[in-house]
Each structure stands twice: as structure tokens, then as C-alpha cells.
Design a protein around this motif. Structure first.
Motif, short mmCIF file in Angstrom:
data_model
loop_
_atom_site.label_atom_id
_atom_site.label_comp_id
_atom_site.label_asym_id
_atom_site.label_seq_id
_atom_site.Cartn_x
_atom_site.Cartn_y
_atom_site.Cartn_z
N GLU A 52 -10.98 5.00 24.27
CA GLU A 52 -12.27 4.63 23.68
C GLU A 52 -13.16 5.87 23.65
N LEU A 53 -13.70 6.20 22.48
CA LEU A 53 -14.57 7.36 22.33
C LEU A 53 -16.02 6.90 22.48
N LYS A 54 -16.61 7.27 23.61
CA LYS A 54 -18.00 6.90 23.86
C LYS A 54 -18.96 7.81 23.10
N LYS A 55 -18.69 9.12 23.14
CA LYS A 55 -19.60 10.07 22.50
C LYS A 55 -18.83 11.34 22.18
N PHE A 56 -19.11 11.88 20.99
CA PHE A 56 -18.54 13.17 20.62
C PHE A 56 -19.66 14.20 20.58
N VAL A 57 -19.42 15.35 21.22
CA VAL A 57 -20.43 16.40 21.34
C VAL A 57 -19.91 17.64 20.64
N VAL A 58 -20.74 18.23 19.77
CA VAL A 58 -20.36 19.47 19.09
C VAL A 58 -21.57 20.40 19.07
N GLU A 59 -21.32 21.65 19.38
CA GLU A 59 -22.35 22.69 19.32
C GLU A 59 -21.84 23.80 18.41
N TYR A 60 -22.78 24.46 17.70
CA TYR A 60 -22.41 25.44 16.69
C TYR A 60 -22.95 26.82 17.03
N TYR A 61 -22.22 27.84 16.60
CA TYR A 61 -22.75 29.19 16.58
C TYR A 61 -23.72 29.33 15.42
N GLU A 62 -24.42 30.45 15.38
CA GLU A 62 -25.36 30.67 14.27
C GLU A 62 -24.63 30.84 12.94
N GLU A 119 -14.30 4.12 -20.73
CA GLU A 119 -13.64 4.97 -19.74
C GLU A 119 -13.88 4.43 -18.34
N GLN A 120 -12.79 4.26 -17.60
CA GLN A 120 -12.87 3.78 -16.23
C GLN A 120 -12.67 4.96 -15.28
N LEU A 121 -13.57 5.13 -14.34
CA LEU A 121 -13.51 6.21 -13.36
C LEU A 121 -13.48 5.62 -11.96
N THR A 122 -12.96 6.41 -11.05
CA THR A 122 -12.97 6.04 -9.63
C THR A 122 -13.68 7.13 -8.85
N LEU A 123 -14.70 6.73 -8.11
CA LEU A 123 -15.44 7.66 -7.27
C LEU A 123 -14.85 7.62 -5.87
N GLU A 124 -14.34 8.75 -5.40
CA GLU A 124 -13.74 8.85 -4.07
C GLU A 124 -14.66 9.67 -3.17
N PHE A 125 -15.11 9.06 -2.08
CA PHE A 125 -15.96 9.75 -1.11
C PHE A 125 -15.04 10.53 -0.16
N THR A 126 -15.02 11.85 -0.27
CA THR A 126 -14.02 12.63 0.47
C THR A 126 -14.58 13.40 1.66
N GLY A 127 -15.86 13.75 1.68
CA GLY A 127 -16.34 14.55 2.81
C GLY A 127 -17.84 14.62 2.89
N LEU A 128 -18.33 14.67 4.12
CA LEU A 128 -19.76 14.85 4.40
C LEU A 128 -19.91 15.95 5.43
N ARG A 129 -20.72 16.96 5.12
CA ARG A 129 -21.01 18.02 6.07
C ARG A 129 -22.51 18.06 6.29
N VAL A 130 -22.91 17.87 7.53
CA VAL A 130 -24.35 17.82 7.82
C VAL A 130 -24.91 19.20 8.08
N ILE A 131 -24.05 20.19 8.33
CA ILE A 131 -24.49 21.57 8.58
C ILE A 131 -23.73 22.48 7.63
N ASN A 132 -24.46 23.29 6.88
CA ASN A 132 -23.87 24.28 5.99
C ASN A 132 -24.61 25.60 6.19
N VAL A 133 -24.02 26.50 6.94
CA VAL A 133 -24.63 27.80 7.20
C VAL A 133 -24.08 28.78 6.18
N GLU A 134 -24.97 29.37 5.39
CA GLU A 134 -24.58 30.29 4.33
C GLU A 134 -25.23 31.65 4.56
#
Length: 713
Positions: free
Chosen positions: A269-279, A361-376
Motif C-alpha cells: 500500500e502506497l501511503k505517500k510518494f515524496v519527490v524532490e528536484y534539483y534546480e 471525421e472521428q478522432l480519439t483523444l488519448e491523455f498520455t502525460g502530465l508534467r507539473v514541473i518543466n525546468v527549461e
């Protein structure tokens, strides 16, 4: 004792079987197998393992992708030929050890005291000296001296020309031979551990226990028993994905033909996932707070799993492998780009899909990814080119650390530009285009723009369409302008307003001429008037869809080259003025105040013209902007029952001992032959042998010469 490359010689009836045993037990065969394993390991490192087959087709092409697949190069470490080579290496090395071990142990006991006096003269390190003591007395003295220095000594008396002579034989460093046994035993243990912890046990169950890989879809609980492995499976290594707040107890074992499901004796059972990022945006730490629920006892044990700090339960190690999206909920807003579609919203979860209808025309929208942090990186790099600052660039990394006289890179300016969404639009034929849109505008070249990225295949870099943000940091002004450009009545009204405002004094003939030119420019730019692009005569003609390429094609076809530059400047000014009036009309229709004629508006219109031109080549009728999301994370664990792990550790320990023994322990032997040479005197002949010719051996011989033969330095 000398180590031979020949194999074991057996006296059996079959000559072919004798030759096979000799080959398997020979050192040359073991070295050949080690070479093949090293080459295979290099291939397994260079080629990414267990990737989807389509990725290999994109990388190598259909032909070579099939060739490499037939050789199992995409799963080298579980390929049948790799496991077979390991088994042969275990057999060959074990036979080598069995053949040489009796000789080594026999060599431990022998002092080779029967060496002849003439043989001592053939050694590189040799000396002769007359001694003023009897042969027996000298033998006892030399033996005691060597014993005191840590040598093992044996005295032998035997007849000589002048009476009874004495041979002093001593040896030191025989542990060098143990290094040979330890190193070869280490190879056997490591290979056995690799076979135990590899895919051999799982393959055995598919061969002999009726288990088959699963190639379908659906819920894990609905997968039939023939695709599942028992919790008592002695060895396995698989992945376990657990979403925050949920429990999972079935690992996935990737196979070349599909997957096998490994039922665990517990659930995680995953209670909480913790992630920290570099700059730089790279993860600095990711860890999981879990609860292990034992199926047999009902025990609930809390644990924390980090990289290089696994948890263990019932002999199964739980490693932190990576993390993924756990089915985040997203709300996307559809904005029209290439069709008069009304804006609408669509909701879904990452990993799911939603049907769309665009007329016929019939299309299918596929939700493939979400990134909450994008460092450029904003230090002069073009974000719109798809540059990823997280990639490994060895040349840039080296140059950035060299002196200022050679440095060719500038310091990175890193900035988090916020969340982004990745989705695919798939048509009825199954063809899909991948899109990557940022939720918030970013400032590039002094203007705030939205980045709408796309690529047709995974092998291509992402290309970005820059759409300017309005004064409210939204896309609404651009969307209204794009819709107005498709409306002939609004284009005509914008052209009339521009012509009247541009002609002073109310000169009707000039206004009519200007209105005609502006109407032609707007029609070309809007794609209402198609024109062929002039190019190579060998290629079929191409038609400009609209935008600036259509205007350019019109000038090339109708204006002489000498006047083309001046005409293009005039036509672009007319086009910009007409589009500005079109922008004002679209705001009036929306009940908004007109845009002021200032620098901010001018920057917006300049970027809007370029974006409108590029939008004609956007492969979708609409774009989807991330409006809202609920981020749900998942942790990817590697669960492994590895009985061969301790065997491998023991093999590594033996390998270290063996290598150090062979490299740093020198085996030396000393012989001193003492022959009677008259009353109370003797003649000494001394020699020293070493398994390696080194300066230390020469220095040691000189020291022994002084101590044993009383030779002055």
C-alpha cells in the motif's frame, strides 16, 4: 606447477567424447566464452532492453529490427543463447578447477628438493660461494635463517663426489596458487548466481509447467491462471506499480511475447510518494512510504523505500525503481485553430482516452502525460526548438568546465515554466500525432507566448508553434482573430476600414485601389485564394494553404524579381494593417474595448501574424490547453526474490581475494646445494625462482645471498 591451456585428458572409448571433454575443460574455451559474454553485455548496454518493438523499428528500420529481434538482442540477458553460454562457462570453468586443483594441492606439499646441482646454474638469480663450515652445519644454519624469515624449509642429504651433500629447499608465497582457485571459483559462483536470479526459472515454468505470456488487456484480477506464477516461485524480478492511496500485490514480468503476472505473498500500500528536484528539474530524491500487508498472517508493516535503500519481506526485496503518473485527472479546453469549431471542455485521466467527432471525421483523444514541473534553459537557447536541458551532452559538459580561453557555452539560466500536458489525437485509420502544450505562457524574445508542440513520430524532436498571449495572458484574442480570418464578411469589413483610414483627403480612386490590394492580400493569407508554389520542375506542384507562404508564392508568380522586394514590403504593410482592423472588429463583436495603438499591441500583432501563418500547417483542427488538473502520483517498485544474490556476493569476495593473491602474492622458491669441499669447508650453490620477474625479486635475492652465503655487498 604451470597452468596449461589444455583440457582434461580422459581415457574413454569414444574419441569424439574425449575431444569434447578436453575442449570443455580447457582454459582457451573458457576464455572464449568469457569474450562472447563480454560482447553480449556490451550489446545489452548499447541497445535499450525490453522496449516496445515500434521503438526499435523507428531506430533501426523494419529489416534490421526483425533481424535483431530474431537474435533476441532486445532481451540479451534472458536470451536462450546467453543462458546457454553461462551454463557452458560454468561447466568449462568447473572442469578447469577440477583438473588443476589436485596439482595445486600437490604443489603445496612439495619442496622440489630433488633438483640437480647443474639445474641451479640455469636460473637467472644464482650464486656460488665457498663456506668455512661443514655442509651439514651450513645446511642447519641456512635452514634456521630461512625459518626465521618466514620460509617453509626442508633439508635433504644425498651423496656427492666428496661425501654427503645437503640440499636446502625453501618456499614462500604459495598462497598465490589459492588465488587461481579463488578467481576461477568466483567465475563459477557468479555465473550460477546469474542463472538462479536470471530468467531461467521463469522460462522453465513456461517450458514445463504450462505457463504462457499474456498478450491481452483488461484488469489484472481477470487474467487467467495460466498467465500467473505462484507466490512460491523460487526466483523472479518484476515491476509493481502502486498509485497513492491504493494497494497492489501482483508484479509484472516482461517477456518477449508479452507479460507474466507474479502473485506476491503480500500487498504493498502506497501511503505517500515524496519527490524532490534539483534546480535543473531532475529528481534529487524520490521515496515511498508504504505499508506491507502480509496475506498469510495479516501483519501490516510500515516501511520507507528509497533508491539504494530497499525494504524486504518474506525474502522478497522491494526496490524503488522510478515513479509515474497514477491517473491524474485533467481538464482540457479545446480551442479552434483550423476549423470554425466552438470551444469546449473535455475531462479525463492520464492513460485513458475520449472519442471526439469533427463532422464526418472521428478522432480519439488519448491523455498520455502530465508534467507539473518543466525546468527549461533560458540562456540564449530556443525553448521553442524542443531543447531539453535534462539530456546528457558530454561535449557541452566538458567545455563548460574548461578554462575561459576555450569555453564556448554560456551559463544556464534555468526557470520552471509550469505544468504541461501531452496527448495524442488518433484518426480512424489509427494514425496518431503527439502534442505537448504548456499550461502557462512563457516569455521568449521579450514576448509572452503559449507553446503548442507536436511531432508525428517518437523519433522526431518536438516542434513548437508560438501563439502570443493577450493582455490578460490568455489565448482569447488570438482565437477570435483566427475565427475572424475565416469569415469573408469580417475580412471585407476590415479591408474597407483599413482603406478608409490609410487614404487621406477622401480620395476615392486611391481608396478603391488600396481596398483591392488589401482584399487580395487578405484572401491569400486566409487561404481563400489558393496559389501554387514555384519550385523544382521535377517535383509535382504544391499549393500554399495560406499564410505568408501564399503571399510569397503570389509575389514570385506575378512580380518581376527586380521589383519583388519593394512590392513585398508594401503588401506586408497592407496585410498587417488589415489584420489589425480585423482584430479590432473581432473585439467589438465580443463586446470588448479596442486595442490601443501602443508597443504592446504592436508586439502582439507581429507575433500573431507569424502564428496565424504557421497555424495553417498545424495538423489538427483544434488545440487542447490544460485548464485544471488533480495530480496523482504512482511509485514503480522492482520486487525481486534473488536466491543467487548471496552466491554472487560470495563470488565477488572470492574474486577480490583471488585477484589480490595472484597480483600481490609472489611465489618464491630457494635452493641451496652444499657440497663437501675438504676438512671443515663446503661449496654452496644457490638459486632463487619467482613466478614474476620483478625488481623486488632481485633485491630479495641479494639480501638472501648476504644472509645465507655471507657474501659481502
Amino acid at each position: 606447477m604451470t597452468v596449461s591451456t589444455q583440457g582434461m585428458q580422459v581415457n574413454i572409448g569414444s574419441r569424439a567424447l574425449s575431444a569434447l571433454v578436453e575442449l570443455l575443460s580447457s582454459m582457451r574455451f573458457a576464455i572464449s566464452l568469457l569474450t562472447v559474454i563480454c560482447i553480449a553485455s556490451v550489446i545489452g548496454t548499447v541497445i535499450k532492453q525490453h522496449e516496445p518493438f515500434n521503438n526499435y523499428v523507428n531506430q533501426f528500420g523494419p529489416f534490421w529490427a526483425d533481424v535483431f529481434a530474431s537474435a533476441h538482442l532486445y532481451s540479451v540477458y534472458s536470451a536462450w543463447w546467453f543462458l546457454l553460454i553461462l551454463a557452458f562457462l560454468v561447466t568449462s570453468t568447473s572442469l578447469c578447477i577440477a583438473r588443476n586443483t589436485p596439482k595445486i594441492f600437490a604443489d603445496f606439499k612439495t619442496f622440489k628438493e630433488n633438483v640437480r646441482e647443474q639445474s641451479l646454474k640455469a636460473f637467472p638469480n644464482r650464486a656460488e660461494q665457498a663456506l668455512n663450515e661443514t655442509a651439514e652445519g651450513a645446511a642447519n644454519r641456512i635452514g634456521q635463517t630461512l625459518l626465521g624469515a618466514g620460509w617453509k624449509v626442508k633439508l635433504q642429504s644425498r651423496p656427492s663426489a666428496g661425501g654427503t651433500g645437503w640440499m636446502v629447499a625453501a618456499k614462500k608465497g604459495t598462497a598465490n596458487k589459492i588465488g587461481y582457485l579463488a578467481a576461477h571459483s568466483a567465475i563459477v559462483l557468479v555465473c550460477i548466481g546469474g542463472l538462479l536470479d536470471g530468467d531461467l526459472m521463469v522460462r522453465g515454468q513456461t517450458w514445463f509447467n504450462g505457463k504462457t505470456p499474456f498478450t491481452g488487456g483488461g484488469l489484472i484480477a481477470d487474467v487467467p491462471a495460466q498467465h500467473r506464477l505462484s507466490p512460491s516461485n523460487p526466483t523472479f524480478r518484476g515491476n509493481l506499480l502502486v498509485t497513492e492511496g491504493t494497494t497492489a500485490g501482483t508484479a509484472i514480468l516482461a517477456q518477449p511475447e508479452g507479460v507474466l503476472l507474479q502473485d506476491l505473498p503480500f500487498s504493498v500500500e502506497l501511503k505517500k510518494f515524496v519527490v524532490e528536484y534539483y534546480e535543473t528539474g531532475m529528481p534529487k530524491l524520490f521515496a515511498s512510504d508504504i505499508v506491507i500487508h502480509d496475506h498469510e498472517t495479516g501483519e501490516a508493516k510500515e516501511a520507507r523505500v528509497e533508491v539504494n535503500h530497499p525494504a524486504s519481506h518474506r525474502g522478497i526485496n522491494i526496490y524503488q525503481s522510478s515513479f509515474d503518473d497514477g491517473g491524474s485527472k485533467v481538464t482540457l479546453q479545446a480551442l479552434p485553430l483550423n476549423s470554425p469549431t466552438k470551444p469546449f471542455e473535455v475531462t479525463g485521466t492520464i492513460g485513458s482516452s475520449a472519442p471526439l467527432s469533427n463532422g464526418d471525421e472521428q478522432l480519439t483523444l488519448e491523455f498520455t502525460g502530465l508534467r507539473v514541473i518543466n525546468v527549461e534553459n533560458f540562456s540564449g537557447t530556443d525553448l521553442g526548438s524542443g531543447t531539453d536541458v535534462r539530456k546528457v551532452d558530454l561535449r557541452t559538459a566538458i567545455e563548460s568546465r574548461l578554462g575561459s580561453g576555450h569555453k564556448t557555452v554560456t551559463e544556464k539560466v534555468l526557470r520552471n515554466v509550469g505544468p504541461s500536458i501531452t496527448y495524442k489525437l488518433r484518426d480512424g485509420a489509427g494514425q496518431a500525432v503527439e502534442y505537448h502544450n504548456y499550461m502557462l505562457p512563457v516569455e521568449i524574445d521579450g514576448a509572452r507566448v503559449y507553446l503548442l508542440g507536436l511531432r508525428e513520430t517518437p523519433a522526431e524532436p518536438i516542434r513548437y508553434l508560438r501563439v502570443p498571449a493577450d493582455r490578460e495572458d490568455s489565448l482569447q484574442d488570438f482565437v477570435r482573430l483566427r475565427a475572424a480570418l475565416d469569415d469573408p464578411a469580417m475580412r471585407e469589413l476590415a479591408v474597407q476600414r483599413y482603406a478608409l483610414s490609410a487614404v487621406e483627403g477622401g480620395r476615392v480612386e486611391l481608396a478603391d485601389a488600396l481596398q483591392g490590394s488589401a482584399a487580395r492580400a487578405m484572401a491569400l493569407f486566409a487561404g481563400a485564394e489558393r496559389i501554387d508554389i514555384l519550385g523544382n520542375a521535377d517535383l509535382p506542384p504544391q499549393t500554399a494553404k495560406g499564410g505568408l507562404p501564399a503571399v510569397s508564392a503570389f509575389l514570385e508568380a506575378n512580380v518581376p524579381a527586380a521589383e519583388r522586394e519593394r512590392a513585398s514590403d508594401v503588401l506586408v504593410r497592407i496585410l498587417n494593417g488589415s489584420l489589425f482592423e480585423l482584430m479590432q472588429i473581432s473585439r467589438e463583436r465580443a463586446g470588448l474595448a479596442p486595442l490601443p495603438r501602443d508597443e504592446v499591441t504592436q508586439t502582439f500583432m507581429t507575433n500573431a501574424v507569424l502564428s496565424l501563418s504557421d497555424a495553417f500547417y498545424y495538423p489538427a483542427p483544434m488545440t487542447f490547453q490544460l485548464k485544471d488538473f488533480e495530480h496523482v502520483q504512482a511509485s514503480v517498485f522492482q520486487v525481486a526474490r534473488a536466491p543467487g544474490q548471496n552466491i554472487v556476493y560470495l563470488g565477488c569476495l572470492l574474486l577480490i581475494v583471488g585477484v589480490f593473491a595472484m597480483l600481490y602474492v609472489r611465489e618464491r622458491r630457494v635452493w641451496v646445494w652444499l657440497a663437501p669441499a675438504g676438512e671443515g669447508s663446503s661449496q654452496a650453490s644457490m638459486a632463487l625462482s619467482s613466478n614474476r620477474k620483478t625488481m623486488e625479486a632481485d633485491e630479495e635475492f641479494e639480501t638472501l645471498k648476504r644472509q645465507l652465503l655471507k657474501v659481502q655487498a
